[in-house]
Write an enzyme that holds these catalytic residues in place. Sequence first.
Site, PDB file in Angstrom:
ATOM      1  N   HIS A 184      -0.918  -0.991  -4.027  1.00  0.00           N
ATOM      2  CA  HIS A 184      -2.202  -0.925  -3.553  1.00  0.00           C
ATOM      3  C   HIS A 184      -2.167   0.127  -3.587  1.00  0.00           C
ATOM      4  O   HIS A 184      -1.728   0.694  -3.251  1.00  0.00           O
ATOM      5  CB  HIS A 184      -2.635  -1.814  -2.344  1.00  0.00           C
ATOM      6  CG  HIS A 184      -4.002  -1.389  -1.635  1.00  0.00           C
ATOM      7  ND1 HIS A 184      -5.310  -2.121  -2.238  1.00  0.00           N
ATOM      8  CD2 HIS A 184      -4.184  -0.824  -0.865  1.00  0.00           C
ATOM      9  CE1 HIS A 184      -6.049  -2.197  -1.709  1.00  0.00           C
ATOM     10  NE2 HIS A 184      -5.810  -0.985  -0.526  1.00  0.00           N
ATOM     11  N   HIS A 240      -7.947   1.138  -4.206  1.00  0.00           N
ATOM     12  CA  HIS A 240      -8.448   1.550  -3.312  1.00  0.00           C
ATOM     13  C   HIS A 240      -9.231   2.733  -3.650  1.00  0.00           C
ATOM     14  O   HIS A 240      -8.819   3.439  -2.733  1.00  0.00           O
ATOM     15  CB  HIS A 240      -8.414   0.787  -2.549  1.00  0.00           C
ATOM     16  CG  HIS A 240      -9.824   0.427  -0.787  1.00  0.00           C
ATOM     17  ND1 HIS A 240      -8.807   0.863   0.297  1.00  0.00           N
ATOM     18  CD2 HIS A 240     -10.334   0.514  -1.030  1.00  0.00           C
ATOM     19  CE1 HIS A 240      -9.506   0.269   0.857  1.00  0.00           C
ATOM     20  NE2 HIS A 240     -10.522   0.391   0.145  1.00  0.00           N
ATOM     21  N   ASP A 292      -6.835  -6.246   3.769  1.00  0.00           N
ATOM     22  CA  ASP A 292      -6.695  -4.737   4.135  1.00  0.00           C
ATOM     23  C   ASP A 292      -6.723  -4.254   5.423  1.00  0.00           C
ATOM     24  O   ASP A 292      -7.816  -4.099   5.471  1.00  0.00           O
ATOM     25  CB  ASP A 292      -6.874  -3.848   2.778  1.00  0.00           C
ATOM     26  CG  ASP A 292      -6.442  -2.897   2.924  1.00  0.00           C
ATOM     27  OD1 ASP A 292      -5.081  -1.918   3.573  1.00  0.00           O
ATOM     28  OD2 ASP A 292      -7.036  -1.509   1.690  1.00  0.00           O
ATOM     29  N   SER A 337       0.993  -1.265  -0.304  1.00  0.00           N
ATOM     30  CA  SER A 337       0.421  -0.557  -0.306  1.00  0.00           C
ATOM     31  C   SER A 337       0.494   1.440   0.306  1.00  0.00           C
ATOM     32  O   SER A 337       1.406   1.649   0.429  1.00  0.00           O
ATOM     33  CB  SER A 337      -0.716  -0.146   1.695  1.00  0.00           C
ATOM     34  OG  SER A 337      -1.402   1.105   1.266  1.00  0.00           O
ATOM     35  N   ASP A 363      -4.392   3.013  -2.314  1.00  0.00           N
ATOM     36  CA  ASP A 363      -4.792   4.188  -1.127  1.00  0.00           C
ATOM     37  C   ASP A 363      -5.600   5.264  -1.187  1.00  0.00           C
ATOM     38  O   ASP A 363      -5.390   6.592  -1.488  1.00  0.00           O
ATOM     39  CB  ASP A 363      -5.052   3.860   0.034  1.00  0.00           C
ATOM     40  CG  ASP A 363      -5.081   2.744   0.693  1.00  0.00           C
ATOM     41  OD1 ASP A 363      -5.908   1.933  -0.021  1.00  0.00           O
ATOM     42  OD2 ASP A 363      -4.027   1.733   0.856  1.00  0.00           O
ATOM     43  N   MET A 376     -11.900   5.545  -1.889  1.00  0.00           N
ATOM     44  CA  MET A 376     -12.205   5.624  -0.845  1.00  0.00           C
ATOM     45  C   MET A 376     -13.076   6.564  -0.674  1.00  0.00           C
ATOM     46  O   MET A 376     -12.905   7.738  -0.209  1.00  0.00           O
ATOM     47  CB  MET A 376     -11.484   5.421   0.820  1.00  0.00           C
ATOM     48  CG  MET A 376     -10.965   3.659   1.205  1.00  0.00           C
ATOM     49  SD  MET A 376      -9.229   3.931   2.104  1.00  0.00           S
ATOM     50  CE  MET A 376      -8.341   3.872   1.334  1.00  0.00           C
ATOM     51  N   MET A 417      -8.597   8.719  -1.128  1.00  0.00           N
ATOM     52  CA  MET A 417      -9.343   8.734  -0.290  1.00  0.00           C
ATOM     53  C   MET A 417      -9.740  10.656  -0.390  1.00  0.00           C
ATOM     54  O   MET A 417      -9.341  11.005  -0.762  1.00  0.00           O
ATOM     55  CB  MET A 417      -8.744   8.952   1.218  1.00  0.00           C
ATOM     56  CG  MET A 417      -7.937   7.844   1.566  1.00  0.00           C
ATOM     57  SD  MET A 417      -7.311   7.961   3.424  1.00  0.00           S
ATOM     58  CE  MET A 417      -6.724   6.126   3.186  1.00  0.00           C
ATOM     59  N   MET A 469     -12.099  -5.177   3.890  1.00  0.00           N
ATOM     60  CA  MET A 469     -11.454  -4.594   4.947  1.00  0.00           C
ATOM     61  C   MET A 469     -11.303  -4.583   6.243  1.00  0.00           C
ATOM     62  O   MET A 469     -12.097  -5.471   7.652  1.00  0.00           O
ATOM     63  CB  MET A 469     -12.221  -3.340   5.250  1.00  0.00           C
ATOM     64  CG  MET A 469     -11.905  -2.516   4.100  1.00  0.00           C
ATOM     65  SD  MET A 469      -9.989  -2.343   3.441  1.00  0.00           S
ATOM     66  CE  MET A 469      -9.489  -1.019   4.672  1.00  0.00           C
TER      67      MET A 469
END
Length: 217
Positions: free
Chosen positions: A32, A65, A174, A7, A34, A67, A36, A136
């Site tokens: 990965h 991913h 994750d 990540s 992330d 979010m 957000m 998650m």
Amino acid sequence: MYQLAPSMLSADFNRLGEQLQEIEKAGNEWLHVDVMDGEFVPSISFGMPVIASIRKESNLFFDVHLMITEPIRYIQEFADCGADMLTIHVEACEDVARTIEKIRECGCKVGITLNPGTPLAEITPFLELVDMVLIMSVNPGFGGQKYIESSTGKIAELREILDEKKLHVDIEVDGGINDETLPIVLDAGANIIVAGSAVFHGDIAANVRKFNKALHK
Ligand code: DX5
Ligand code: ZN
């Protein structure tokens, strides 16, 4: 197929390109990513310009991913900046099936995920439509949190459902994965392993090799 997905959230962004090269040179295939938005989760990370920039220098598989609230608004842009897979939160979409369809239309692989507090039943109607389910194992928003124990049962239950339905869907986990929790999630049936702090703190190449050794034994 087993994969380690380091990540990027735990990377040193001042040396991002260099650190991603290290991961690739150590023989790893996935990354990965992330994203957000400060709305679906309390924190804001990074978006398309950063992904587009690292795409130019990287052959890693970008497992993105999302979010973010109503990700459907941005699917095309994430596909255009170089995402290979887009994972959406079931809690964040008004129309989950349409969002999945949009990801397919844009040529990306599809992942679906749920928060630790969301029951598996929320995603089971979509299992036939996705390539991967992300369990998650921390509340999304920050790296470096502790693994939530109840995730183990959730992974095992999902593996059972997938086997029963004879579906070849990957299970990614994750949050809070380290030397101690890795064997537990593998045993439960996860095959894609996200690790942030456990990869980026210390010797990155050595950490990647150690994880892969455990995954491919
Ligand atoms: C949390 C993110 C994770 C996080 C994992 O919201 O989705 O990918 O970076 O970090 P670690 O492995 O440190 O728990
Ligand atoms: Zn993540």
